[in-house]
Design an enzyme around this catalytic site. Structure first.
Site, mmCIF file in Angstrom:
data_model
loop_
_atom_site.group_PDB
_atom_site.id
_atom_site.type_symbol
_atom_site.label_atom_id
_atom_site.label_comp_id
_atom_site.label_asym_id
_atom_site.label_seq_id
_atom_site.Cartn_x
_atom_site.Cartn_y
_atom_site.Cartn_z
ATOM 1 N N ASP A 188 34.767 40.604 51.792
ATOM 2 C CA ASP A 188 34.119 39.951 50.662
ATOM 3 C C ASP A 188 33.959 38.450 50.925
ATOM 4 O O ASP A 188 34.720 37.865 51.684
ATOM 5 C CB ASP A 188 35.057 40.151 49.463
ATOM 6 C CG ASP A 188 34.354 40.091 48.146
ATOM 7 O OD1 ASP A 188 33.928 41.143 47.677
ATOM 8 O OD2 ASP A 188 34.238 38.975 47.612
ATOM 9 N N LYS A 202 29.008 38.977 48.109
ATOM 10 C CA LYS A 202 28.198 39.236 46.934
ATOM 11 C C LYS A 202 28.321 38.063 45.949
ATOM 12 O O LYS A 202 28.369 38.244 44.747
ATOM 13 C CB LYS A 202 28.639 40.517 46.228
ATOM 14 C CG LYS A 202 28.382 41.743 47.065
ATOM 15 C CD LYS A 202 28.647 43.084 46.434
ATOM 16 C CE LYS A 202 28.967 43.220 45.005
ATOM 17 N NZ LYS A 202 28.428 42.485 43.960
ATOM 18 N N MET A 238 35.058 32.823 37.268
ATOM 19 C CA MET A 238 33.601 32.717 37.407
ATOM 20 C C MET A 238 32.960 31.974 36.236
ATOM 21 O O MET A 238 31.893 32.358 35.749
ATOM 22 C CB MET A 238 32.983 34.124 37.565
ATOM 23 C CG MET A 238 33.348 34.755 38.892
ATOM 24 S SD MET A 238 33.058 36.569 38.963
ATOM 25 C CE MET A 238 34.585 37.193 38.238
#
Lengths: 251, 251
Positions: free
Chosen positions: A36, A57, A169
């Site tokens: 990742d 991603k 996030m």
């Protein structure tokens, strides 16, 4: 029947030595490693015999589609290989593990999960505080600022829990969420932003909610970062004054 | 000035190989290890040169007072020793780390913190689910059922967040909290109890809220256990049917 399998493996936050002993053991015998964006690329050194593929991603950037990653895992596992899917933090929080586990089960692939340290714990470590100091709160809530349907989280409902809030996030919405939480909790409520929590380049600011976004922008902090909000963060002021503030890293 | 220091070190849940690589390195050069009841006693094998003291504080049992533990840490550190205080799960959640860090700073003792895996992540692993499947919720809330002032947590406020709830130290109140959360979330909301999450003797039940307490009692589950509640737990039903259900352990 295939003898391959897929392990969802937690990279933890930042430094490679924040992986668990089990994670290191599993990586050592991996055939394929899917890495990742949020996982430390040095993790590849723990998997010397594996083919390592980057499948980042990160929000907003050009990235590998989720469906392709799932097909890749299934394809390698069906060849009888042990596929290790490495995710930042703990694999079972905010990493689409639910969807990947469902896809693997639908395909009849054996799965395993190795837990790890989630980034908010490293963020609390950076500040030298407990996430749940019992004089201040009854727990901690981990939320993502990016919901599946692009709505905002219900900040007033989250504030009403009187738990510490650990927001993942959230940097692209920092001003708006500080304003919403300031309305719900009061503008003097302490908060913090910790960028690269647990990594060598970790940086943080602590400020009351009505100043936190400005302070974070002034310090040049950006993603990936953890935003912490709540009375328990007040303990960080003492923490920043302690002479041994850098020791946690060197331990 | 003393050259001693105290490291608050996370034991993780259950098996010793759930410690981080950093934790193992710090234990290897510890002089004194203070071991919590909830930490696996086999951890002592990672600290071959240390004097190991058991300082359990399990709720309701005869135990070492908090003030005594803090004095012990200060005393050994002032002798120039490296004291490692081992706590179950992650040291920065529900372990009085806040009070211990404050006491150590007041005494002028250098401190460090090593993060770890908190038990609720291992509980999700036991069920083969994500704590935050994005089709079901926006996050997860970790709360203790035992508040400092002996009140109950505000279950309706917690339910209103629509996050998965991970409840620590709740088994003595299991019937009452299932009833309160059933009122707030609906009696059909899925829940689970995972005892000894992450350990060799891990056991779990999954049931809707109006049956969860009976199911846990019938299975003989008791402390220490994690109680998980919320729509995301529904994914565990598929999990229990998968043929590889024990693989996570053997990974």
């Amino acid at each position: 029947m295939s003898s391959g399998k897929v392990t969802l493996l937690s990279a933890g936050p930042g430094d490679v030595d924040l992986l668990t002993l089990r994670a290191a053991r599993v990586l050592a015998c991996a055939d394929v490693v899917l890495l990742d964006d949020l996982a430390n690329p040095e993790i590849a050194t723990l998997a010397p015999s594996a083919r390592v593929l980057r499948v980042g991603k990160r929000g907003g950037c050009r990235s590998t589609p989720q469906a392709f990653i799932e097909r890749l895992m299934v394809r390698y596992a069906r060849r009888g290989l042990h596929v290790v899917r490495v995710k930042g933090g703990d694999a079972l929080m905010f990493g689409r593990a639910g969807e990947e586990l469902a896809a693997l089960r639908d395909a009849g692939i054996a799965t395993a999960i190795v837990n790890g340290v989630s980034s908010a714990f490293a963020a609390a470590n950076a500040l030298g505080i407990s996430l749940t100091h019992r004089a201040h709160c009854q727990g901690v809530t981990f939320v993502t600022a990016h919901l599946q349907d692009h709505r905002e989280p219900d900040w007033s409902a989250l504030a009403a829990t009187r738990t510490t809030l650990a927001i993942y996030m959230g940097m692209s919405r920092l001003d708006a969420l500080c304003a919403a939480l300031g309305d719900a909790l009061g503008p003097h409520t302490p908060g913090a932003v910790v960028q690269h929590a647990g990594g060598a380049n970790e940086r943080s600011v602590v400020a009351r909610l009505d100043r936190l976004a400005d302070a974070a922008h002034a310090a040049g902090l950006g993603s990936p970062a953890i935003i912490l909000v709540g009375p328990a963060i007040a303990e960080a002021r003492n923490a920043s004054a302690r002479p041994e503030a850098t020791l946690a890293r060197a331990a």
